[in-house]
Design a protein around this motif. Structure first.
Motif, short mmCIF file in Angstrom:
data_model
loop_
_atom_site.label_atom_id
_atom_site.label_comp_id
_atom_site.label_asym_id
_atom_site.label_seq_id
_atom_site.Cartn_x
_atom_site.Cartn_y
_atom_site.Cartn_z
N ARG A 32 0.90 -0.77 0.10
CA ARG A 32 0.40 -0.09 0.18
C ARG A 32 0.64 1.28 -0.34
NH1 ARG A 32 -3.06 -0.90 4.30
NH2 ARG A 32 -1.38 0.41 5.23
N ASN A 33 1.55 1.50 0.77
CA ASN A 33 3.12 2.43 1.00
C ASN A 33 4.02 2.46 -0.42
OD1 ASN A 33 1.69 3.39 2.89
ND2 ASN A 33 2.76 2.17 4.51
N LYS A 80 -2.51 2.61 -3.20
CA LYS A 80 -3.33 4.63 -2.20
C LYS A 80 -4.56 4.87 -2.70
CE LYS A 80 1.57 4.66 -2.60
NZ LYS A 80 2.50 4.50 -2.99
#
Length: 473
Positions: free
Chosen positions: A422-423, A431
């Motif tokens: 996700r990051n 995101k």
């Protein structure tokens, strides 16, 4: 012979090898990495590509995880107008030099050996001096050359060319001005992939008349609509809504051809010539502006592959095709990705970097590095990193989608890995989903639609795969 020691010996300093090294350095702070490459500078095939090449997808999805590529701006003119920037070839080459000289080498934990050929058994040879170096590899040899990306300038055409016939790679086109007395009156593009599309766009943008261009197209392609792969929240409907549309198409399709017709109907897929049924899909991504420009080329030769070229024209699988005297042939027939059978990523003392999410090679390499650093055994690592086969035809898209989706499901089961994805700068879509406004009814409806149809979509993909003929995979 010189001797040295390292934890990981990476073969290749292209995009994949650098993306792997970048993440491994961040996730495993005790390791040392040695990188060996035949090129004189990092960047792999980007060093050999034609000067007007650019990324197919936004810059924000490409490169290494720790260093942004581009400025996250939108193009204000041209065929990509209104969409996020696409780094040019020179931009990408400069970027990878910065990755090497501003991140990897300054770490003190990376040794880099350009102009060197890996010959196996932990040994490499300097192409300039012939010096042989032997490396004691404490953990793994990492093959970052599996994709075997080719560009026309590094290989000879597979067809015969008679004496006096002008056949050039795309690299030669920007230099035609140097001999104005020999400027061709007719151009023939040989090949149907994204390189050929780039050449067609370049010729038209530089002033060539559409009727002065012929295009040898053995197969037409389905193409991904670039508007549906954008990183900004303003594209939430097109991107995440588009993924929901894709899942609905997968769930309802009755055949492979029906699937692509549905994907075209919901604006996820494009084709250059509406009257032709494509039989190829290689994840090429294109804008509607590029499609509109390429449709101006009406002299399209569909007689199979070129066998030979002489002063009268082309001999193809399906017969002869005459060409005007003095035609300049532009060879775009190199395969961007060599077709190879998938193999386990993690092996005894070795790793073979492959796609684990199509069509994102740098994200895949970065994720593999994270898994290598944080998981215990190769069985578990290989379960998380199942190689995604690159499609050779339309039915292959089903297999690629099924394996990519299974990998994504497996990643979501581990909290730390899920957070890393996700990051990750190279992910993008995660995101968008995580940033959806809970008070925005449209966003929530799209997410609900995506969740509700995903299971049915994957179930039907399995049925479509089972019903497709073996030759179609």
């Amino acid at each position: 012979m010189t001797k040295q020691a390292t934890d990981y010996l990476i073969i290749g300093s292209g995009a994949v090898g650098l993306a792997f090294a970048d993440t491994l350095l961040d996730e495993a702070p005790d390791v040392h990495i040695t990188i060996v490459d035949r090129h004189g500078k990092p960047g792999g095939h980007w060093n050999d590509a034609y000067s007007f090449v650019a990324l197919h997808q936004p810059s924000s999805f490409y490169g290494v995880n720790s260093m942004p590529l581009g400025s996250n701006r939108k193009d204000e003119m041209g065929v990509n107008k209104g969409l996020y920037e696409l780094a040019s070839g020179p931009e990408v080459s400069g970027y990878f030099e910065r990755v090497m000289h501003q991140k990897l080498l300054p770490s003190g934990r990376v040794s880099y050996h350009p102009m060197s050929d890996y010959v196996g058994e932990g040994r490499f040879v300097s192409l300039l001096s012939g010096t042989v170096s032997e490396v004691d590899v404490r953990r793994r040899v990492v093959d970052a050359s599996y994709f075997a990306t080719q560009v026309p300038s590094t290989r000879k055409p597979r067809y015969a060319v008679a004496a006096g016939v002008r056949v050039v790679p795309p690299n030669a086109l920007p230099d035609l001005w140097q001999k104005p007395e020999a400027l061709p009156k007719h151009f023939t593009i040989v090949g149907a992939g994204k390189t050929a599309m780039d050449v067609g766009v370049w010729l038209l943008k530089c002033g060539a008349r559409p009727d002065s261009i012929s295009w040898v197209m053995p197969r037409d392609s389905w193409l991904i609509n670039r508007q549906c792969v954008q990183p900004g929240m303003e594209f939430f409907k097109e991107v995440i809504g588009g993924q929901a549309d894709q899942m609905e198409a997968f769930a309802a399709a009755t055949s492979v051809d029906d699937l692509f017709a549905r994907l075209e109907g919901c604006d996820q897929m494009l084709r250059i010539y509406p009257d032709q049924q494509p039989s190829m899909f290689h994840y090429a991504t294109i804008s509607k502006g590029e499609v509109a420009l390429l449709r101006q080329i009406r002299q399209v030769v569909r007689k199979g592959h070129v066998q030979s070229i002489d002063d009268e024209g082309l001999l193809l699988d399906g017969g002869r095709e005459p060409m005007p005297p003095g035609t300049l042939y532009i060879d775009c027939s190199a395969s961007a990705v060599e077709q190879r059978a998938p193999q386990p990523v993690f092996q005894d003392g070795k790793m073979v970097l492959q796609l684990v999410r199509a069509p994102q090679p740098t994200f895949s390499a970065a994720l593999i590095a994270y898994v290598e650093a944080h998981f215990e055994n190769d069985l578990q690592k290989n379960q998380l990193c199942m190689p995604v086969p690159f499609p050779v035809n339309l039915a292959g898209y089903l297999t690629s989608t099924a394996v990519s989706t299974m990998n994504q499901v497996n990643w979501s089961q581990d909290e730390a890995l899920r957070a890393w994805v996700r990051n990750s700068r190279l992910d993008g879509f995660g995101k968008l989903m995580a940033s959806a406004d809970k008070a925005n009814a449209e966003h929530q409806a799209i997410l609900g639609r995506l969740r509700s149809v995903a299971r049915a979509a994957m179930g039907n993909v399995q049925k479509l795969m089972a019903s497709a003929s073996p030759a179609a995979h």
